[in-house]
Motif scaffolding. Structure first.
Motif, PDB file in Angstrom:
ATOM      1  N   LEU A  31     -30.439  15.976 -52.335  1.00 39.16           N
ATOM      2  CA  LEU A  31     -30.681  16.044 -53.782  1.00 39.16           C
ATOM      3  C   LEU A  31     -29.373  15.916 -54.553  1.00 39.16           C
ATOM      4  O   LEU A  31     -29.321  15.230 -55.579  1.00 39.16           O
ATOM      5  CB  LEU A  31     -31.361  17.367 -54.155  1.00 39.16           C
ATOM      6  CG  LEU A  31     -32.840  17.499 -53.880  1.00 39.16           C
ATOM      7  CD1 LEU A  31     -33.325  18.897 -54.241  1.00 39.16           C
ATOM      8  CD2 LEU A  31     -33.637  16.454 -54.636  1.00 39.16           C
TER       9      LEU A  31
ATOM     10  N   GLU B 281     -41.404  16.694 -55.013  1.00 39.32           N
ATOM     11  CA  GLU B 281     -40.666  15.621 -54.342  1.00 39.32           C
ATOM     12  C   GLU B 281     -41.149  14.253 -54.812  1.00 39.32           C
ATOM     13  O   GLU B 281     -40.349  13.353 -55.059  1.00 39.32           O
ATOM     14  CB  GLU B 281     -40.811  15.719 -52.828  1.00 39.32           C
ATOM     15  CG  GLU B 281     -40.001  16.813 -52.202  1.00 39.32           C
ATOM     16  CD  GLU B 281     -40.176  16.905 -50.710  1.00 39.32           C
ATOM     17  OE1 GLU B 281     -39.211  17.267 -50.035  1.00 39.32           O
ATOM     18  OE2 GLU B 281     -41.285  16.619 -50.198  1.00 39.32           O
ATOM     19  N   GLY B 282     -42.447  14.116 -54.951  1.00 37.69           N
ATOM     20  CA  GLY B 282     -43.011  12.848 -55.413  1.00 37.69           C
ATOM     21  C   GLY B 282     -42.535  12.494 -56.809  1.00 37.69           C
ATOM     22  O   GLY B 282     -42.187  11.349 -57.097  1.00 37.69           O
TER      23      GLY B 282
ATOM     24  N   LYS C 160     -31.530  19.169 -47.038  1.00 38.92           N
ATOM     25  CA  LYS C 160     -32.380  18.626 -48.102  1.00 38.92           C
ATOM     26  C   LYS C 160     -31.716  18.795 -49.472  1.00 38.92           C
ATOM     27  O   LYS C 160     -31.792  17.913 -50.321  1.00 38.92           O
ATOM     28  CB  LYS C 160     -33.751  19.290 -48.068  1.00 38.92           C
ATOM     29  CG  LYS C 160     -34.554  18.915 -46.842  1.00 38.92           C
ATOM     30  CD  LYS C 160     -35.913  19.581 -46.847  1.00 38.92           C
ATOM     31  CE  LYS C 160     -36.733  19.129 -45.647  1.00 38.92           C
ATOM     32  NZ  LYS C 160     -38.116  19.590 -45.740  1.00 38.92           N
TER      33      LYS C 160
ATOM     34  N   ALA D 117     -28.466  12.364 -54.782  1.00 43.14           N
ATOM     35  CA  ALA D 117     -29.308  11.663 -55.755  1.00 43.14           C
ATOM     36  C   ALA D 117     -28.854  11.969 -57.180  1.00 43.14           C
ATOM     37  O   ALA D 117     -28.793  11.079 -58.036  1.00 43.14           O
ATOM     38  CB  ALA D 117     -30.775  12.058 -55.566  1.00 43.14           C
TER      39      ALA D 117
ATOM     40  N   VAL E 106     -39.743  13.486 -58.325  1.00 38.42           N
ATOM     41  CA  VAL E 106     -38.313  13.163 -58.292  1.00 38.42           C
ATOM     42  C   VAL E 106     -38.096  11.763 -57.729  1.00 38.42           C
ATOM     43  O   VAL E 106     -37.257  11.011 -58.223  1.00 38.42           O
ATOM     44  CB  VAL E 106     -37.535  14.229 -57.483  1.00 38.42           C
ATOM     45  CG1 VAL E 106     -36.127  13.781 -57.165  1.00 38.42           C
ATOM     46  CG2 VAL E 106     -37.519  15.550 -58.241  1.00 38.42           C
ATOM     47  N   GLN E 107     -38.885  11.385 -56.732  1.00 41.30           N
ATOM     48  CA  GLN E 107     -38.746  10.053 -56.138  1.00 41.30           C
ATOM     49  C   GLN E 107     -39.285   8.965 -57.052  1.00 41.30           C
ATOM     50  O   GLN E 107     -38.701   7.888 -57.166  1.00 41.30           O
ATOM     51  CB  GLN E 107     -39.453   9.997 -54.779  1.00 41.30           C
ATOM     52  CG  GLN E 107     -38.757  10.815 -53.722  1.00 41.30           C
ATOM     53  CD  GLN E 107     -39.575  10.950 -52.450  1.00 41.30           C
ATOM     54  OE1 GLN E 107     -40.691  10.436 -52.343  1.00 41.30           O
ATOM     55  NE2 GLN E 107     -39.022  11.658 -51.478  1.00 41.30           N
ATOM     56  N   GLN E 108     -40.401   9.234 -57.734  1.00 40.84           N
ATOM     57  CA  GLN E 108     -41.029   8.223 -58.594  1.00 40.84           C
ATOM     58  C   GLN E 108     -40.224   7.940 -59.851  1.00 40.84           C
ATOM     59  O   GLN E 108     -40.109   6.789 -60.273  1.00 40.84           O
ATOM     60  CB  GLN E 108     -42.432   8.683 -59.022  1.00 40.84           C
ATOM     61  CG  GLN E 108     -43.445   8.633 -57.931  1.00 40.84           C
ATOM     62  CD  GLN E 108     -44.759   9.258 -58.392  1.00 40.84           C
ATOM     63  OE1 GLN E 108     -44.880   9.787 -59.501  1.00 40.84           O
ATOM     64  NE2 GLN E 108     -45.757   9.204 -57.523  1.00 40.84           N
ATOM     65  N   ASP E 109     -39.705   8.975 -60.468  1.00 36.90           N
ATOM     66  CA  ASP E 109     -39.026   8.800 -61.748  1.00 36.90           C
ATOM     67  C   ASP E 109     -37.836   9.750 -61.848  1.00 36.90           C
ATOM     68  O   ASP E 109     -37.877  10.754 -62.572  1.00 36.90           O
ATOM     69  CB  ASP E 109     -40.005   9.047 -62.893  1.00 36.90           C
ATOM     70  CG  ASP E 109     -39.502   8.538 -64.226  1.00 36.90           C
ATOM     71  OD1 ASP E 109     -38.303   8.219 -64.346  1.00 36.90           O
ATOM     72  OD2 ASP E 109     -40.315   8.466 -65.171  1.00 36.90           O
ATOM     73  N   PRO E 110     -36.755   9.447 -61.121  1.00 37.86           N
ATOM     74  CA  PRO E 110     -35.604  10.352 -61.113  1.00 37.86           C
ATOM     75  C   PRO E 110     -35.011  10.598 -62.498  1.00 37.86           C
ATOM     76  O   PRO E 110     -34.559  11.698 -62.793  1.00 37.86           O
ATOM     77  CB  PRO E 110     -34.588   9.661 -60.204  1.00 37.86           C
ATOM     78  CG  PRO E 110     -35.281   8.535 -59.565  1.00 37.86           C
ATOM     79  CD  PRO E 110     -36.554   8.287 -60.284  1.00 37.86           C
TER      80      PRO E 110
END
Length: 115
Positions: free
Chosen positions: A95, A58-59, A91, A98, A61-65
């Protein structure tokens, strides 16, 4: 034998502790390596560390999609959602939203396992 090869040999032998250590070694040199990050998270899952594994993916994907919103990472992430929560569909839909913002029609949405 290079570290990456050693990691994959360990994976093939179901030695997840050694494989995770090898992928972690790769990540010290190349912290954004998507293959090493994805496989390290999978190793954590097989070691019974679901929350840590889920947090790692998750981190990322959030930091560098742009780097991590691809099918193999998303497939593993959605599998972890299914193992973790009865709210996995919600969830997965987040995604999908996103991905829809970043990817075109060529994206294989089946990796999100919404059906």
């Amino acid at each position: 034998m290079c570290v990456f090869s050693r990691a994959f040999v360990s994976l093939s032998q179901n030695n997840y502790t050694e494989a995770h250590a090898s992928f972690t070694e790769v990540l010290k040199v190349d912290p954004k390596n998507p293959v090493a990050n994805n496989n390290a998270a999978v190793c954590l899952l097989y070691l019974g560390r679901l929350k840590e594994s889920l947090g790692q993916l998750e981190g990322l994907v959030q930091q560098d999609p742009a780097l991590y919103l691809h099918e193999s990472v998303l497939f593993n992430l959605t599998t972890m959602y299914e193992l973790e929560s009865s709210r996995s569909t919600q969830k997965k839909q987040a995604l999908l939203e996103a991905v829809a913002c970043r990817e075109g029609d060529s994206f294989n949405a089946q990796c999100l396992k919404l059906v």
